[in-house]
Write an enzyme that holds these catalytic residues in place. Structure first.
Site, PDB file in Angstrom:
ATOM      1  N   GLY A   1      42.383-107.811-115.033  1.00  0.00           N
ATOM      2  CA  GLY A   1      43.485-107.254-115.816  1.00  0.00           C
ATOM      3  C   GLY A   1      44.367-108.344-116.401  1.00  0.00           C
TER       4      GLY A   1
ATOM      5  N   HIS B   1      44.177-100.274-112.087  1.00  0.00           N
ATOM      6  CA  HIS B   1      42.876-100.680-111.538  1.00  0.00           C
ATOM      7  C   HIS B   1      41.753 -99.825-112.144  1.00  0.00           C
ATOM      8  CE1 HIS B   1      45.503-101.824-107.944  1.00  0.00           C
ATOM      9  NE2 HIS B   1      44.857-102.946-108.189  1.00  0.00           N
TER      10      HIS B   1
ATOM     11  N   SER C   1      50.646-102.476-107.369  1.00  0.00           N
ATOM     12  CA  SER C   1      50.702-101.932-106.002  1.00  0.00           C
ATOM     13  C   SER C   1      52.068-102.225-105.392  1.00  0.00           C
ATOM     14  CB  SER C   1      49.608-102.558-105.139  1.00  0.00           C
ATOM     15  OG  SER C   1      48.347-102.426-105.777  1.00  0.00           O
TER      16      SER C   1
ATOM     17  N   PHE D   1      44.890-100.186-102.764  1.00  0.00           N
ATOM     18  CA  PHE D   1      46.073 -99.392-103.110  1.00  0.00           C
ATOM     19  C   PHE D   1      46.013 -99.112-104.605  1.00  0.00           C
ATOM     20  CE2 PHE D   1      50.542 -97.986-102.965  1.00  0.00           C
ATOM     21  CZ  PHE D   1      50.457 -97.230-101.815  1.00  0.00           C
ATOM     22  N   LEU D   2      44.896 -98.498-104.982  1.00  0.00           N
ATOM     23  CA  LEU D   2      44.512 -98.423-106.397  1.00  0.00           C
ATOM     24  C   LEU D   2      45.411 -97.504-107.211  1.00  0.00           C
ATOM     25  CD1 LEU D   2      40.650 -98.230-105.839  1.00  0.00           C
ATOM     26  CD2 LEU D   2      42.060-100.257-106.273  1.00  0.00           C
TER      27      LEU D   2
HETATM   28  P1  AMP Z   1      45.112-106.514-107.450  1.00  0.00           P
HETATM   29  O1  AMP Z   1      44.615-105.375-106.640  1.00  0.00           O
HETATM   30  O2  AMP Z   1      46.598-106.543-107.634  1.00  0.00           O
HETATM   31  O3  AMP Z   1      44.541-107.838-107.015  1.00  0.00           O
HETATM   32  O4  AMP Z   1      44.542-106.283-108.916  1.00  0.00           O
HETATM   33  C1  AMP Z   1      43.158-106.160-109.140  1.00  0.00           C
HETATM   34  C2  AMP Z   1      42.895-106.254-110.615  1.00  0.00           C
HETATM   35  O5  AMP Z   1      43.601-105.213-111.293  1.00  0.00           O
HETATM   36  C3  AMP Z   1      43.392-107.581-111.232  1.00  0.00           C
HETATM   37  O6  AMP Z   1      42.452-108.038-112.169  1.00  0.00           O
HETATM   38  C4  AMP Z   1      44.686-107.169-111.888  1.00  0.00           C
HETATM   39  O7  AMP Z   1      45.044-107.995-112.983  1.00  0.00           O
HETATM   40  C5  AMP Z   1      44.351-105.773-112.349  1.00  0.00           C
HETATM   41  N1  AMP Z   1      45.584-104.990-112.565  1.00  0.00           N
HETATM   42  C6  AMP Z   1      46.546-104.719-111.659  1.00  0.00           C
HETATM   43  N2  AMP Z   1      47.551-104.017-112.226  1.00  0.00           N
HETATM   44  C7  AMP Z   1      47.206-103.849-113.523  1.00  0.00           C
HETATM   45  C8  AMP Z   1      47.834-103.212-114.648  1.00  0.00           C
HETATM   46  N3  AMP Z   1      49.012-102.614-114.554  1.00  0.00           N
HETATM   47  N4  AMP Z   1      47.192-103.247-115.835  1.00  0.00           N
HETATM   48  C9  AMP Z   1      45.985-103.863-115.952  1.00  0.00           C
HETATM   49  N5  AMP Z   1      45.345-104.473-114.932  1.00  0.00           N
HETATM   50  C10 AMP Z   1      45.948-104.474-113.740  1.00  0.00           C
END
Ligand code: AMP
Length: 278
Positions: A144, A34, A183, A29-30
Site C-alpha cells: 500500500g 488491506h 489498524s 487486524f484487517l
Molecule cells: P500493515 O498490516 O499495517 O503492515 O499493512 C499491510 C499492507 O497494507 C501494507 O502494504 C500497507 O501499506 C497496506 N495498507 C495499510 N493501510 C492502508 C491504507 N489505508 N491504504 C492502502 N494500503 C494500506
C-alpha cells in the site's frame, strides 16, 4: 481457503497453487485498506496468498508490539469471503527460530523519514519481507502507498537482490473525512479521532498551494506544519517534501514529490502522505 503455520505446510500448499501467485504481506487486524490490496492481487494473479505476522523485529523498544491490535478470527472470515487461496500465519518461532542470525539491510533509502525516527525498523521490514518472498516465491507482491517509504525500500531491495517479483502499489484508502485507514486508528479516542483528520487537511492545503504555483519545498513544509499546529491534540514528529524516488528533501519541486509526515495524536503515532504530480 487453506490456513497454514509451519514452513513445511506452506511449501506443500504453495506447490499446489496455480501461477501466477500474488502475495499480500500484512500484520493483520484487517480493514478496507488491506482488502483492496488483495482485490488487486486477485485481478492480476491466479492465486492469492496473504501472510499475517506481527513482525517483532520491525518494532523498536517502547513501540506498540505487545498492544498491536489482533483479531485472527475476524481476519480469516474477511479473507475467506474475499476468496483468498492461502493464508500463512507464521509464529515468531517459525520466522525467527532459535539462533537466528541473518538480516537484510537496505542503505540510503532507509535513512530519512521513518528510518530516522524508527532506527532498525526497516531492517526488520526488509528481513521479514525477504523471508516472505523466499518462502512464498510469489510472482507479484502487493503493498500500500500508505507506507510510502516501505514501498521505496521494498522496491530497492527487490531490485538489488534480483527477486523475480513484480511490486504492485495500491493507493491509500481513506475514511470519508480523509483519515487514512490504519489498524492503529483503533487506539484513537473520540476527540483524537476527530483531531486525526488534520494530517489529511495539511496534505490537501499543501497540494492546493502547489496547484496555485508554489514550488518552494520549505513553504510547502511550513503549510503542513502550521496546519497541524492549529490542532491542539496533534504534534508533529516530522513533515517532509522529498523527491519521490530518493526521499531526499527538496529545495524546489521540479519533479514528482512525496509529501509525508508522522504526527502524534495523543500517544498514537500516525503517518500519511500524498504525491504531488508535476
Ligand atoms: P500493515 O498490516 O499495517 O503492515 O499493512 C499491510 C499492507 O497494507 C501494507 O502494504 C500497507 O501499506 C497496506 N495498507 C495499510 N493501510 C492502508 C491504507 N489505508 N491504504 C492502502 N494500503 C494500506
Amino acid at each position: 481457503m487453506k490456513t497454514v503455520t509451519t514452513l513445511e505446510e506452506l511449501f506443500q500448499a504453495r506447490s499446489e497453487l496455480p501461477s501466477p501467485v500474488g502475495l499480500v504481506p500484512t500484520m493483520g487486524f484487517l480493514h478496507e485498506g488491506h482488502l483492496i490490496l488483495m482485490r488487486q492481487a486477485k485481478q492480476t494473479c491466479a492465486s492469492v496468498v496473504v501472510s499475517i505476522f506481527v513482525n517483532p523485529t520491525q518494532f523498536g523498544p517502547g513501540e506498540d508490539l505487545e498492544s498491536y491490535p489482533r483479531d485472527i478470527e475476524h481476519d480469516l472470515a474477511l479473507l475467506e469471503h474475499l476468496g483468498v487461496d492461502l493464508v500463512w500465519l507464521p509464529t515468531p518461532e517459525v520466522m525467527y527460530p532459535p539462533n537466528y542470525q541473518t538480516w537484510v539491510e537496505v542503505s540510503d533509502v532507509t535513512q530519512p523519514l521513518e528510518g530516522s525516527f524508527r532506527p532498525g525498523h526497516f531492517r526488520g521490514v526488509t528481513t521479514v519481507v525477504s523471508k516472505l518472498f523466499n518462502a512464498v516465491r510469489p510472482d507479484v507482491a502487493v503493498f500500500g502507498q500508505k507506507d510510502a517509504q516501505q514501498v521505496a525500500v521494498v522496491k530497492q531491495m527487490t531490485r538489488d537482490l534480483s527477486y523475480p517479483i513484480k511490486i504492485d502499489v495500491v493507493p491509500i484508502v481513506r475514511e470519508g473525512d480523509g483519515l487514512a485507514l490504519s489498524s492503529r486508528n483503533t487506539y484513537l479516542k473520540k476527540p483524537q479521532r476527530k483531531a486525526a483528520t488534520v494530517l489529511y487537511k495539511s496534505l490537501r492545503k499543501a497540494e492546493a498551494a502547489y496547484l496555485e504555483g508554489e514550488r518552494r519545498a520549505d513553504a510547502i513544509r511550513r503549510i503542513m506544519t502550521d496546519t497541524i499546529a492549529e490542532e491542539p491534540l496533534a504534534s508533529v514528529q516530522y513533515v517532509s517534501c522529498a523527491d519521490l524516488d530518493t526521499l531526499q528533501e527538496l529545495e524546489m519541486i521540479t519533479s514528482k514529490a512525496l509529501l509525508s509526515m508522522a504526527v502524534y495524536v495523543g500517544q498514537t503515532r500516525l503517518i500519511d502522505n500524498w504525491i504531488l504530480q508535476p
